[in-house]
Design a protein around this motif. Sequence first.
Motif, mmCIF file in Angstrom:
data_model
loop_
_atom_site.group_PDB
_atom_site.id
_atom_site.type_symbol
_atom_site.label_atom_id
_atom_site.label_comp_id
_atom_site.label_asym_id
_atom_site.label_seq_id
_atom_site.Cartn_x
_atom_site.Cartn_y
_atom_site.Cartn_z
ATOM 1 N N GLY A 6 12.682 -1.413 1.373
ATOM 2 C CA GLY A 6 11.101 -1.449 0.996
ATOM 3 C C GLY A 6 10.758 -2.787 0.870
ATOM 4 O O GLY A 6 9.665 -3.299 0.740
ATOM 5 N N SER A 7 11.744 -3.772 0.816
ATOM 6 C CA SER A 7 11.506 -5.109 0.374
ATOM 7 C C SER A 7 11.209 -6.144 1.642
ATOM 8 O O SER A 7 11.163 -7.247 1.601
ATOM 9 N N ILE A 36 9.373 -4.799 -5.967
ATOM 10 C CA ILE A 36 10.782 -4.550 -5.191
ATOM 11 C C ILE A 36 11.823 -4.160 -5.928
ATOM 12 O O ILE A 36 11.850 -4.404 -7.181
ATOM 13 N N SER A 53 1.390 -2.145 4.876
ATOM 14 C CA SER A 53 2.262 -3.242 4.676
ATOM 15 C C SER A 53 2.295 -3.578 3.327
ATOM 16 O O SER A 53 1.366 -3.905 2.580
ATOM 17 N N ALA A 54 3.674 -3.910 2.805
ATOM 18 C CA ALA A 54 3.693 -4.505 1.806
ATOM 19 C C ALA A 54 3.064 -5.782 1.513
ATOM 20 O O ALA A 54 2.405 -6.480 0.496
ATOM 21 N N ALA A 58 6.987 -1.017 -3.859
ATOM 22 C CA ALA A 58 7.723 -0.990 -2.570
ATOM 23 C C ALA A 58 9.293 -0.781 -2.817
ATOM 24 O O ALA A 58 10.145 -1.408 -2.068
ATOM 25 N N LEU A 116 3.281 -6.747 -6.841
ATOM 26 C CA LEU A 116 4.283 -6.218 -5.657
ATOM 27 C C LEU A 116 5.652 -5.876 -6.438
ATOM 28 O O LEU A 116 6.293 -6.873 -6.551
ATOM 29 N N LEU A 144 4.052 2.607 -1.966
ATOM 30 C CA LEU A 144 4.065 2.238 -0.389
ATOM 31 C C LEU A 144 4.919 3.411 0.443
ATOM 32 O O LEU A 144 6.087 3.308 0.056
ATOM 33 N N THR A 145 4.648 3.717 1.447
ATOM 34 C CA THR A 145 5.195 4.560 2.220
ATOM 35 C C THR A 145 4.902 4.104 4.019
ATOM 36 O O THR A 145 3.838 3.866 4.267
#
Length: 498
Positions: free
Chosen positions: A35-36, A21, A10-11, A115, A19, A156-157
Amino acid sequence: MTALSVSTSSAASLRADALVIGVAKGPKGLLLAPGSEAVAEAFEGKLAEVLATLGATGAEGEAVKVPAAPGLKAALVLAVGLGEAPEAGYADETLRRAAGVAARTLSGTKKAALALPAESAEQAEAVALGGLLGSYGYTAYKGESGKAPVGELVLLTDRKGSKDAKAATERATAIGEEINRARDLVNAAPNDLNPKSFAAIAVAAGKEHGLKVEVLDEKALAKGGFGGILGVGNGSDNPPRLVKVAYTHPKAKQTIALVGKGITYDSGGISLKPAGHNETMKCDMAGAAAVFASVVAAKRLGLAVNVTGWLALAENMPSGTATRPGDVLKMYGGKTVEVLNTDAEGRLVLADAIVRAGEENPDVIIDVATLTGAMVLALGNRIFGVMSNNDELRTRLHTTAEATGEPAWPMPLPADLIKGMTDSTIADIANMGDRMGGGLVAGLFLKEFVSEGTDWAHLDIAGPAFHEGAPFGYTPKGGTGTAIRTLVRFAEETAAGK
């Protein structure tokens, strides 16, 4: 070199220095991109409000930093603008540019998590490639004053898409590293990169990746009758080279020949360039760099197509042995050329290499060159021109270029413009013709050296090959590596039988 990896964390739980976004312009203000979600939750739903207070609008190219909220393992959140929010899905090029902005903004950071929207394999690859290209910096001569790129970028996926994301990052890594290899070559100082040293780099890469490399030195060129390459290189203490870099695949059904202009420095020769036009002429080998990198990329990707690169390398300098305006050169294959301007040298080295490439009967020949200032006047600094003796091929290359995020435009080859060159009274053709439409005239000159029945295209990358302005998106100042994505995608499509 920046490393790329994939994580299903997880982000909120991934440990990183930053990080990233995405944010966009919505009808009612700032929107958070897919993604955020986990990041927004950590800010208790007030992330968009906080970012807007700090000046974020979602405009493309924008980057706004905010300290991470409690609950996030990263120390910093970076919001990058994606432009107007689309009705359905963000375009790949939008994501490439956003990831590039993030990587440039975070240079010097050890680890950054991306992300950004990556809901498909194509989007994941776009984010990964943009990040890798955006992290590029040329510091070969800067020592400790050069700023280090991001050490690691983590895409991130979710678990469902992790397999596709991993394959996408592997492909992005192969292409991105080869584009950055080409950028390094273009940015190298001309006292370090000359025809001989460029050839040595190709030989080393051939050994590393299992490619067949053949180098013709000045003696072999003279014996073979390569009058164009020799004529351009005659004025330099650094003699010319013709380098063949070949990748073959056992299941290949087609062969692509790529020919690159490799003028490692272009003074203009006896037709000396005026003051103010020499400083960036180390970039006149960008076509050869693109061809070289594309062949290596095809090998790294294991494409089921044969790809042969021809690097026509010379240094164009004025001296007592330099070719003069008025000289006649006997080209490889026997055609004679009256040299009216020694600064129209790229077409001379390309002509020799095109004839040589045609002897191997490839299915298509594509030459790539920073060939004419006229093309820059016509299309500007960010678009390259596409010419061909086959309308279908020209359209295909234009479509392919646009699909990869490399702006291009199809250009004609008007038959009436050839007369200005074939009117030479002492040779088969002159290397100059009508001044108006100079980019098209250069294309017509090259077309004269393509073997009968062979499909051929010419990419004039004079505008986008070297960027002199401020960095934008994933595009740095200096060498850009333009045309490589187009050539690799073309090779992939050819391998797939398209």
